[in-house]
Design a protein around this motif. Sequence first.
Motif, PDB file in Angstrom:
ATOM      1  N   ARG A  69       0.827  -1.210   0.000  1.00 14.40           N
ATOM      2  CA  ARG A  69       0.000   0.000   0.000  1.00 14.40           C
ATOM      3  C   ARG A  69       0.863   1.263   0.000  1.00 14.40           C
ATOM      4  NH1 ARG A  69      -4.101   1.210   5.077  1.00 14.40           N
ATOM      5  NH2 ARG A  69      -4.240   3.494   4.858  1.00 14.40           N
ATOM      6  N   VAL A  70       1.998   1.203   0.662  1.00 15.39           N
ATOM      7  CA  VAL A  70       2.916   2.340   0.715  1.00 15.39           C
ATOM      8  C   VAL A  70       3.556   2.562  -0.657  1.00 15.39           C
ATOM      9  CG1 VAL A  70       5.112   3.125   1.682  1.00 15.39           C
ATOM     10  CG2 VAL A  70       3.360   2.154   3.183  1.00 15.39           C
ATOM     11  N   LEU A  71       3.995   1.480  -1.286  1.00 15.77           N
ATOM     12  CA  LEU A  71       4.597   1.597  -2.614  1.00 15.77           C
ATOM     13  C   LEU A  71       3.580   2.109  -3.629  1.00 15.77           C
ATOM     14  CD1 LEU A  71       6.733  -1.680  -2.768  1.00 15.77           C
ATOM     15  CD2 LEU A  71       7.526   0.653  -2.304  1.00 15.77           C
ATOM     16  N   ALA A  72       2.341   1.645  -3.523  1.00 15.68           N
ATOM     17  CA  ALA A  72       1.296   2.082  -4.447  1.00 15.68           C
ATOM     18  C   ALA A  72       1.040   3.582  -4.323  1.00 15.68           C
ATOM     19  CB  ALA A  72       0.010   1.304  -4.189  1.00 15.68           C
ATOM     20  N   ALA A  73       1.144   4.114  -3.125  1.00 19.75           N
ATOM     21  CA  ALA A  73       0.900   5.546  -2.914  1.00 19.75           C
ATOM     22  C   ALA A  73       1.871   6.401  -3.712  1.00 19.75           C
ATOM     23  CB  ALA A  73       0.990   5.884  -1.427  1.00 19.75           C
ATOM     24  N   GLN A  74       3.074   5.894  -3.942  1.00 19.27           N
ATOM     25  CA  GLN A  74       4.071   6.685  -4.666  1.00 19.27           C
ATOM     26  C   GLN A  74       3.759   6.823  -6.154  1.00 19.27           C
ATOM     27  OE1 GLN A  74       7.844   4.748  -3.145  1.00 19.27           O
ATOM     28  NE2 GLN A  74       8.215   6.869  -2.600  1.00 19.27           N
ATOM     29  N   SER A 112      13.645  16.076   4.859  1.00 23.93           N
ATOM     30  CA  SER A 112      13.857  15.502   3.533  1.00 23.93           C
ATOM     31  C   SER A 112      15.233  14.852   3.492  1.00 23.93           C
ATOM     32  CB  SER A 112      13.742  16.583   2.456  1.00 23.93           C
ATOM     33  OG  SER A 112      12.444  17.118   2.425  1.00 23.93           O
ATOM     34  N   GLY A 113      15.268  13.556   3.704  1.00 25.59           N
ATOM     35  CA  GLY A 113      16.530  12.825   3.747  1.00 25.59           C
ATOM     36  C   GLY A 113      16.382  11.602   4.631  1.00 25.59           C
ATOM     37  N   THR A 114      17.428  10.806   4.698  1.00 22.11           N
ATOM     38  CA  THR A 114      17.394   9.597   5.512  1.00 22.11           C
ATOM     39  C   THR A 114      17.628   9.930   6.983  1.00 22.11           C
ATOM     40  OG1 THR A 114      19.751   9.213   5.185  1.00 22.11           O
ATOM     41  CG2 THR A 114      18.254   8.230   3.570  1.00 22.11           C
ATOM     42  N   GLY A 115      17.755   8.896   7.801  1.00 19.63           N
ATOM     43  CA  GLY A 115      17.978   9.104   9.225  1.00 19.63           C
ATOM     44  C   GLY A 115      19.215   9.931   9.521  1.00 19.63           C
ATOM     45  N   SER A 245       8.329   0.782   7.595  1.00 17.54           N
ATOM     46  CA  SER A 245       8.269   0.084   6.299  1.00 17.54           C
ATOM     47  C   SER A 245       7.830   0.989   5.158  1.00 17.54           C
ATOM     48  CB  SER A 245       7.366  -1.146   6.389  1.00 17.54           C
ATOM     49  OG  SER A 245       8.047  -2.220   6.990  1.00 17.54           O
ATOM     50  N   ALA A 246       8.421   2.161   5.093  1.00 22.45           N
ATOM     51  CA  ALA A 246       8.297   3.048   3.940  1.00 22.45           C
ATOM     52  C   ALA A 246       9.659   3.089   3.246  1.00 22.45           C
ATOM     53  CB  ALA A 246       7.865   4.442   4.384  1.00 22.45           C
ATOM     54  N   PRO A 247       9.745   3.609   2.032  1.00 21.27           N
ATOM     55  CA  PRO A 247      11.054   3.706   1.384  1.00 21.27           C
ATOM     56  C   PRO A 247      11.978   4.680   2.115  1.00 21.27           C
ATOM     57  CG  PRO A 247       9.272   3.910  -0.217  1.00 21.27           C
ATOM     58  CD  PRO A 247       8.647   4.008   1.136  1.00 21.27           C
ATOM     59  N   PRO A 248      13.289   4.509   1.997  1.00 23.11           N
ATOM     60  CA  PRO A 248      14.228   5.470   2.581  1.00 23.11           C
ATOM     61  C   PRO A 248      14.010   6.863   1.980  1.00 23.11           C
ATOM     62  CG  PRO A 248      15.376   3.497   1.801  1.00 23.11           C
ATOM     63  CD  PRO A 248      13.975   3.421   1.277  1.00 23.11           C
ATOM     64  N   GLY A 249      14.318   7.881   2.768  1.00 27.11           N
ATOM     65  CA  GLY A 249      14.252   9.239   2.235  1.00 27.11           C
ATOM     66  C   GLY A 249      13.483  10.222   3.084  1.00 27.11           C
ATOM     67  N   ALA A 250      12.930   9.771   4.214  1.00 30.52           N
ATOM     68  CA  ALA A 250      12.212  10.664   5.124  1.00 30.52           C
ATOM     69  C   ALA A 250      12.674  10.395   6.549  1.00 30.52           C
ATOM     70  CB  ALA A 250      10.704  10.464   5.012  1.00 30.52           C
ATOM     71  N   ALA A 251      12.954  11.451   7.285  1.00 27.54           N
ATOM     72  CA  ALA A 251      13.405  11.316   8.672  1.00 27.54           C
ATOM     73  C   ALA A 251      12.389  11.972   9.602  1.00 27.54           C
ATOM     74  CB  ALA A 251      14.779  11.958   8.861  1.00 27.54           C
ATOM     75  N   PRO A 252      11.549  11.185  10.280  1.00 25.20           N
ATOM     76  CA  PRO A 252      10.637  11.760  11.277  1.00 25.20           C
ATOM     77  C   PRO A 252      11.411  12.517  12.359  1.00 25.20           C
ATOM     78  CG  PRO A 252       9.998   9.510  10.768  1.00 25.20           C
ATOM     79  CD  PRO A 252      11.326   9.746  10.118  1.00 25.20           C
ATOM     80  N   LEU A 253      10.887  13.670  12.746  1.00 24.09           N
ATOM     81  CA  LEU A 253      11.578  14.512  13.724  1.00 24.09           C
ATOM     82  C   LEU A 253      10.578  14.999  14.767  1.00 24.09           C
ATOM     83  CD1 LEU A 253      14.566  15.715  13.906  1.00 24.09           C
ATOM     84  CD2 LEU A 253      13.503  17.854  13.188  1.00 24.09           C
ATOM     85  N   MET A 297       9.359  16.484  -0.680  1.00 25.07           N
ATOM     86  CA  MET A 297       9.509  15.226  -1.419  1.00 25.07           C
ATOM     87  C   MET A 297       8.126  14.584  -1.580  1.00 25.07           C
ATOM     88  SD  MET A 297      13.037  14.089   0.434  1.00 25.07           S
ATOM     89  CE  MET A 297      13.400  12.701  -0.630  1.00 25.07           C
ATOM     90  N   VAL A 298       7.426  15.055  -2.601  1.00 21.60           N
ATOM     91  CA  VAL A 298       5.990  14.812  -2.722  1.00 21.60           C
ATOM     92  C   VAL A 298       5.637  13.324  -2.649  1.00 21.60           C
ATOM     93  CG1 VAL A 298       3.967  15.145  -4.187  1.00 21.60           C
ATOM     94  CG2 VAL A 298       5.687  16.965  -4.011  1.00 21.60           C
ATOM     95  N   SER A 299       6.216  12.513  -3.534  1.00 13.98           N
ATOM     96  CA  SER A 299       5.862  11.085  -3.554  1.00 13.98           C
ATOM     97  C   SER A 299       6.310  10.378  -2.282  1.00 13.98           C
ATOM     98  CB  SER A 299       6.476  10.410  -4.780  1.00 13.98           C
ATOM     99  OG  SER A 299       5.936  10.948  -5.968  1.00 13.98           O
ATOM    100  N   THR A 300       7.430  10.809  -1.718  1.00 17.57           N
ATOM    101  CA  THR A 300       7.905  10.220  -0.460  1.00 17.57           C
ATOM    102  C   THR A 300       6.946  10.555   0.681  1.00 17.57           C
ATOM    103  OG1 THR A 300      10.182  10.408  -1.217  1.00 17.57           O
ATOM    104  CG2 THR A 300       9.859  10.088   1.129  1.00 17.57           C
ATOM    105  N   TRP A 301       6.406  11.764   0.659  1.00 18.45           N
ATOM    106  CA  TRP A 301       5.437  12.140   1.698  1.00 18.45           C
ATOM    107  C   TRP A 301       4.157  11.327   1.551  1.00 18.45           C
ATOM    108  CZ3 TRP A 301       9.535  13.422   3.288  1.00 18.45           C
ATOM    109  CH2 TRP A 301      10.020  14.664   3.624  1.00 18.45           C
ATOM    110  N   TYR A 302       3.744  11.044   0.300  1.00 16.40           N
ATOM    111  CA  TYR A 302       2.595  10.156   0.099  1.00 16.40           C
ATOM    112  C   TYR A 302       2.844   8.814   0.805  1.00 16.40           C
ATOM    113  CZ  TYR A 302       1.178  13.045  -4.016  1.00 16.40           C
ATOM    114  OH  TYR A 302       0.798  14.054  -4.858  1.00 16.40           O
ATOM    115  N   ALA A 303       4.035   8.274   0.559  1.00 17.95           N
ATOM    116  CA  ALA A 303       4.382   6.973   1.145  1.00 17.95           C
ATOM    117  C   ALA A 303       4.353   7.035   2.664  1.00 17.95           C
ATOM    118  CB  ALA A 303       5.752   6.524   0.649  1.00 17.95           C
ATOM    119  N   MET A 304       4.892   8.107   3.230  1.00 20.23           N
ATOM    120  CA  MET A 304       4.915   8.231   4.690  1.00 20.23           C
ATOM    121  C   MET A 304       3.511   8.403   5.257  1.00 20.23           C
ATOM    122  SD  MET A 304       7.639   7.769   6.366  1.00 20.23           S
ATOM    123  CE  MET A 304       7.245   8.599   7.891  1.00 20.23           C
TER     124      MET A 304
END
Length: 423
Positions: A69-74, A112-115, A245-253, A297-304
């Motif tokens: 479902r996360v991959l589909a959101a992208q 916007s970025g990894t951990g 379990s989302a793709p790399p590229g977002a760091a929750p803060l 990071m539009v598509s990455t935010w969809y995934a998150m």
Amino acid sequence: MLRVGAWRRALSGLTKAQERAFGTAATAPAQGLDASLPEISENHKGPVGVLQVPSRLLMGPGPANAYPRVLAAQSLPLLGHMHPPFFKIMDEIQEGLKYLFQTDLGNTLLISGTGHAGMEACIANCIEPGEKIVVGNNGIWGMRVADLAERYGGDVIELKQAPGKSFSYKELKAAIEKNKPAALFLCQGESSTGVYQNLEGIGELCKKNGTLLIVDTVCSLGGVPFFADAWGIDCSYSGSQKCLSAPPGAAPLYLNQRTLEKIQNRKTKVATYNLDLNLVGDYWGLFGKRWYHHTGMVSTWYAMREALAISSEEGLKEQWQRHENMHHMLWDGLKSMGLKSFVKNDSERLITVNTITVPEGVDWAAVIKNAMDKYSLEISGGLGGTAGKVWRVGLMGYNAQPAKVELVLAAFRDGLKQQGKLK
């Protein structure tokens, strides 16, 4: 699905300019390139064709496999990063993060970025040149924070512990009261060693001494209990690709009000524009408005957004319990093979990234290679001080499921049998 003709009829009311924008108008006459331009080189043309990627079960320390479902959101249509519908998605992400961090009082956003970007954002914003920071160093992430803090001019005091051990309250209390640092860094889940750090009581200790408590939760958030408000955590960062379990590229803060006030009242400008939380916070609406800082990071935010929805729908209590159950299932199987944990004390074992001691005489790399070649399964070796000493198995998010644990155990049995270590 509309056929081309139907698609054209559906757009028949569009202006000619709109038709051109949607690609429905007749192609404009070809114009020749300026003859004075250099000749186009074809030396590095490519790639061509459709991308093909092998299927792997990622049971190492991360990334974990993403929810379908996360991959589909992208694949959803892009929105502008300053469009109101996209701001609504950002708002939903912030609410989901508040649930995940367990805060009613704090502020949340995505870097916007990894951990690593989350790590750098915390250090760059919370530490001014010359300020002391005590860094709990019991693995590679403490080492990297010490390096980062030094690069930003911090006075780094390393509190070291052997790999496989966490820090006691007594040790931390002594270090804080002696040094009176501006910040203390701890890693809740040290993925290079498989160590879990107990955080209870440390936030209160830090507050009494005027110290900010910064916590790395990259491989623990969503997998083990975390209570930002109740535990007095001042600042914390995580990663999208582990227990969420989302793709790399977002760091929750996460930042509490005390941290935000310090950042807003710094004596010196934050030394990074990209990660200046005064500016990034503006984009996320922390100060009552939204201001452009960078293209989100539009598509990455969809995934998150989808990953956080999955977490909310399952519920944190159930999610934490699922991870713990899979940890016990893994170790029941590993112990039956005579394998032992690298972390000796049960209370210090991280359940999301498990470190398994490599027995004497076993070729650890051969076990890993066999798992990948025969089962398309990733099991990892050690990192930093544990390299060559342990295997690391991640039980995170979408991968914390019985069938996937069973496959890991099957791969270990097979690999050990091949080396004559099991009958």
